[in-house]
Design a protein around this motif. Structure first.
Motif, mmCIF file in Angstrom:
data_model
loop_
_atom_site.group_PDB
_atom_site.id
_atom_site.type_symbol
_atom_site.label_atom_id
_atom_site.label_comp_id
_atom_site.label_asym_id
_atom_site.label_seq_id
_atom_site.Cartn_x
_atom_site.Cartn_y
_atom_site.Cartn_z
ATOM 1 N N PHE A 71 69.205 58.812 17.752
ATOM 2 C CA PHE A 71 68.265 58.468 16.728
ATOM 3 C C PHE A 71 69.335 57.185 16.009
ATOM 4 C CE2 PHE A 71 65.711 60.365 12.805
ATOM 5 C CZ PHE A 71 64.966 59.113 13.022
ATOM 6 N N THR A 72 70.484 57.275 15.958
ATOM 7 C CA THR A 72 71.336 56.350 15.599
ATOM 8 C C THR A 72 71.513 55.195 16.661
ATOM 9 O OG1 THR A 72 72.655 58.022 14.442
ATOM 10 C CG2 THR A 72 73.826 55.702 14.656
ATOM 11 N N ILE A 73 71.505 55.402 17.964
ATOM 12 C CA ILE A 73 71.315 54.426 18.728
ATOM 13 C C ILE A 73 69.962 53.592 18.561
ATOM 14 C CG2 ILE A 73 71.065 53.838 21.268
ATOM 15 C CD1 ILE A 73 73.004 56.201 21.670
ATOM 16 N N LEU A 74 68.924 54.136 18.377
ATOM 17 C CA LEU A 74 67.621 53.693 17.980
ATOM 18 C C LEU A 74 67.816 52.702 16.903
ATOM 19 C CD1 LEU A 74 65.344 56.577 18.938
ATOM 20 C CD2 LEU A 74 65.536 54.575 20.159
ATOM 21 N N ALA A 75 68.302 53.246 15.638
ATOM 22 C CA ALA A 75 68.675 52.759 14.594
ATOM 23 C C ALA A 75 69.491 51.256 14.855
ATOM 24 C CB ALA A 75 69.069 53.273 13.593
ATOM 25 N N VAL A 76 70.794 51.490 15.588
ATOM 26 C CA VAL A 76 71.354 50.332 15.729
ATOM 27 C C VAL A 76 70.620 49.212 16.575
ATOM 28 C CG1 VAL A 76 73.517 49.466 16.792
ATOM 29 C CG2 VAL A 76 73.439 51.685 15.597
ATOM 30 N N GLY A 77 69.691 49.597 17.608
ATOM 31 C CA GLY A 77 68.932 48.635 18.002
ATOM 32 C C GLY A 77 68.055 47.611 16.790
ATOM 33 N N GLU A 78 67.374 48.511 16.100
ATOM 34 C CA GLU A 78 67.014 47.887 14.875
ATOM 35 C C GLU A 78 67.836 46.668 14.180
ATOM 36 O OE1 GLU A 78 64.104 50.301 12.433
ATOM 37 O OE2 GLU A 78 64.828 51.928 13.685
ATOM 38 N N ILE A 79 68.943 47.295 13.946
ATOM 39 C CA ILE A 79 69.905 46.465 13.189
ATOM 40 C C ILE A 79 70.303 45.255 13.841
ATOM 41 C CG2 ILE A 79 72.194 46.528 12.275
ATOM 42 C CD1 ILE A 79 72.055 49.381 11.558
ATOM 43 N N ILE A 80 70.649 45.429 15.137
ATOM 44 C CA ILE A 80 70.693 44.256 15.964
ATOM 45 C C ILE A 80 69.828 43.131 16.153
ATOM 46 C CG2 ILE A 80 71.224 43.562 18.459
ATOM 47 C CD1 ILE A 80 72.444 46.182 19.047
ATOM 48 N N THR A 81 68.549 43.688 15.798
ATOM 49 C CA THR A 81 67.459 42.670 15.715
ATOM 50 C C THR A 81 67.187 42.163 14.268
ATOM 51 O OG1 THR A 81 65.716 44.441 15.607
ATOM 52 C CG2 THR A 81 66.181 43.774 17.814
ATOM 53 N N GLN A 154 74.495 42.985 6.606
ATOM 54 C CA GLN A 154 73.105 42.655 6.426
ATOM 55 C C GLN A 154 72.286 43.742 5.854
ATOM 56 O OE1 GLN A 154 71.504 40.342 9.590
ATOM 57 N NE2 GLN A 154 70.683 42.249 10.608
ATOM 58 N N THR A 155 72.421 44.942 6.397
ATOM 59 C CA THR A 155 71.640 45.951 6.026
ATOM 60 C C THR A 155 71.677 46.387 4.558
ATOM 61 O OG1 THR A 155 73.241 47.575 6.743
ATOM 62 C CG2 THR A 155 71.920 46.877 8.367
ATOM 63 N N GLN A 156 71.005 47.089 4.017
ATOM 64 C CA GLN A 156 70.718 47.292 2.517
ATOM 65 C C GLN A 156 71.776 48.362 2.107
ATOM 66 O OE1 GLN A 156 66.850 48.432 1.420
ATOM 67 N NE2 GLN A 156 66.012 47.005 2.219
ATOM 68 N N GLY A 173 73.995 50.256 7.348
ATOM 69 C CA GLY A 173 74.955 50.178 8.932
ATOM 70 C C GLY A 173 76.175 50.934 9.049
ATOM 71 N N TRP A 174 76.954 50.339 8.077
ATOM 72 C CA TRP A 174 78.089 51.089 8.044
ATOM 73 C C TRP A 174 78.139 52.769 7.730
ATOM 74 C CZ3 TRP A 174 82.041 48.116 9.607
ATOM 75 C CH2 TRP A 174 81.965 46.626 9.476
ATOM 76 N N TYR A 175 77.215 53.098 6.905
ATOM 77 C CA TYR A 175 77.013 54.341 6.574
ATOM 78 C C TYR A 175 76.730 55.302 7.849
ATOM 79 C CZ TYR A 175 74.157 58.417 5.759
ATOM 80 O OH TYR A 175 73.581 59.888 5.711
ATOM 81 N N LEU A 176 75.759 54.644 8.939
ATOM 82 C CA LEU A 176 75.168 55.590 9.932
ATOM 83 C C LEU A 176 76.464 55.462 10.967
ATOM 84 C CD1 LEU A 176 71.660 53.500 10.630
ATOM 85 C CD2 LEU A 176 72.322 55.986 10.190
ATOM 86 N N TRP A 177 77.410 54.630 10.765
ATOM 87 C CA TRP A 177 78.685 54.619 11.627
ATOM 88 C C TRP A 177 79.543 55.633 11.204
ATOM 89 C CZ3 TRP A 177 81.881 49.513 13.139
ATOM 90 C CH2 TRP A 177 82.718 49.824 14.154
ATOM 91 N N MET A 178 79.843 55.744 9.968
ATOM 92 C CA MET A 178 80.640 56.552 9.526
ATOM 93 C C MET A 178 80.105 58.121 9.485
ATOM 94 S SD MET A 178 81.518 54.512 5.658
ATOM 95 C CE MET A 178 82.880 53.314 5.871
ATOM 96 N N VAL A 179 78.923 58.261 9.385
ATOM 97 C CA VAL A 179 78.290 59.595 9.399
ATOM 98 C C VAL A 179 78.254 60.208 10.857
ATOM 99 C CG1 VAL A 179 75.767 59.175 9.435
ATOM 100 C CG2 VAL A 179 76.689 61.171 8.162
ATOM 101 N N THR A 180 78.139 59.241 11.810
ATOM 102 C CA THR A 180 78.543 59.518 13.176
ATOM 103 C C THR A 180 79.697 60.245 13.437
ATOM 104 O OG1 THR A 180 76.708 57.985 13.954
ATOM 105 C CG2 THR A 180 78.407 58.840 15.602
#
Length: 198
Positions: A71-81, A154-156, A173-180
Motif C-alpha cells: 500500500f505504501t509503495i502505491l502511495a509513494v508512486g502517487e507522491i512521485i507524481t 511537498q506532501t501535506q 510522505g515522511w510519515y509513511l516512511w517513518m511508520v514503515t
C-alpha cells in the motif's frame, strides 16, 4: 529495536532539516530492513502457523506488514507524481494484483481483510511478498531521483501521535516512511524475534 529508542530517533529526525532527515532515515532504514528480512527468512512453515501476540498467526502478521508496504509503495508512486495527500491516508486506493481497487473504513478493517486473505496463502507466498516489498520499499525511499526530500516535503502535513505521549508533525510522505520503519523495527519485533538494533 527498543521502542523508546526508536521513538526518540523519530522525534530527533523530525527536528532535522529535510535533507538531513532523508539521510538519517536512509541509514535507519538500511539497518532495520536487514534485521526484518533476516527474521522473515528464518521463519519456517511450521513457525508461520503458530499464534502471535494477537489473534493472528505469525504468517498473517508478516502478511499484514507486507500488505501495508504494498500500500505504501502505491502511495509513494502517487507522491512521485506530485500527489500531496496520497490515497493511503484515507485508506483508499489499495490495488490488488488483479487490478481491483479497495477502500477501507478503518485500519482494523484493512488488517482484518488481509488476515482473512492470508489465512489461505502458503507461507512461501507470504514470505516472498514480505521480502520483495520490504526490499523494494527500502530501495524506493533511498533513490534520490525518485523520492527526493523535496517530493516528501511537498506532501501535506500530518500529526503522528507516538505511543510515548509525544507527537511529531511532518509531511505525510515522511510519515509513511517513518511508520514503515516502526512496523518493521518495533511494532512486531517480539513476534518476529528481531534482535535489538541501533
Amino acid at each position: 529495536m527498543k521502542a523508546e529508542i526508536f521513538y526518540q530517533k523519530i522525534v530527533a529526525f523530525a527536528a532535522q532539516s529535510p535533507a538531513e532527515r532523508r539521510l538519517s532515515l536512509i541509514g535507519l532504514h538500511a539497518e532495520v530492513v536487514i534485521s526484518y528480512i533476516n527474521a522473515v527468512r528464518v521463519i519456517t512453515a511450521q513457525d508461520a502457523v503458530r499464534g502471535s501476540s494477537d489473534s493472528r498467526t505469525l504468517g498473517q502478521v508478516v502478511g499484514h506488514i507486507a500488505e501495508w508496504e504494498r500500500f505504501t509503495i502505491l502511495a509513494v508512486g502517487e507522491i512521485i507524481t506530485g500527489v500531496r495527500w496520497p490515497q493511503i491516508m484515507n485508506l483508499s486506493g489499495y490495488v490488488e494484483p488483479d487490478g481491483q481497487v479497495r477502500e477501507f473504513t478503518s485500519v482494523d478493517a484493512f488488517n482484518d481483510y488481509q488476515a482473512n486473505k492470508h489465512a489461505v496463502w502458503s507461507w512461501m507466498q507470504i514470505q516472498d511478498l514480505a521480502i520483495q516489498t520490504a526490499a523494494a520499499l527500502q530501495v524506493l525511499f533511498a533513490h534520490p531521483s525518485l523520492v527526493s526530500w523535496e517530493r516528501l516535503e511537498q506532501t501535506q502535513a500530518h500529526c503522528w501521535r507516538l505511543p510515548n505521549e509525544m507527537s511529531v508533525t511532518v509531511s505525510c510522505g515522511w510519515y509513511l516512511w517513518m511508520v514503515t520503519l516502526e512496523h518493521e523495527a518495533v511494532e512486531h519485533s517480539v513476534d518476529l524475534g528481531i534482535v535489538d538494533i541501533g
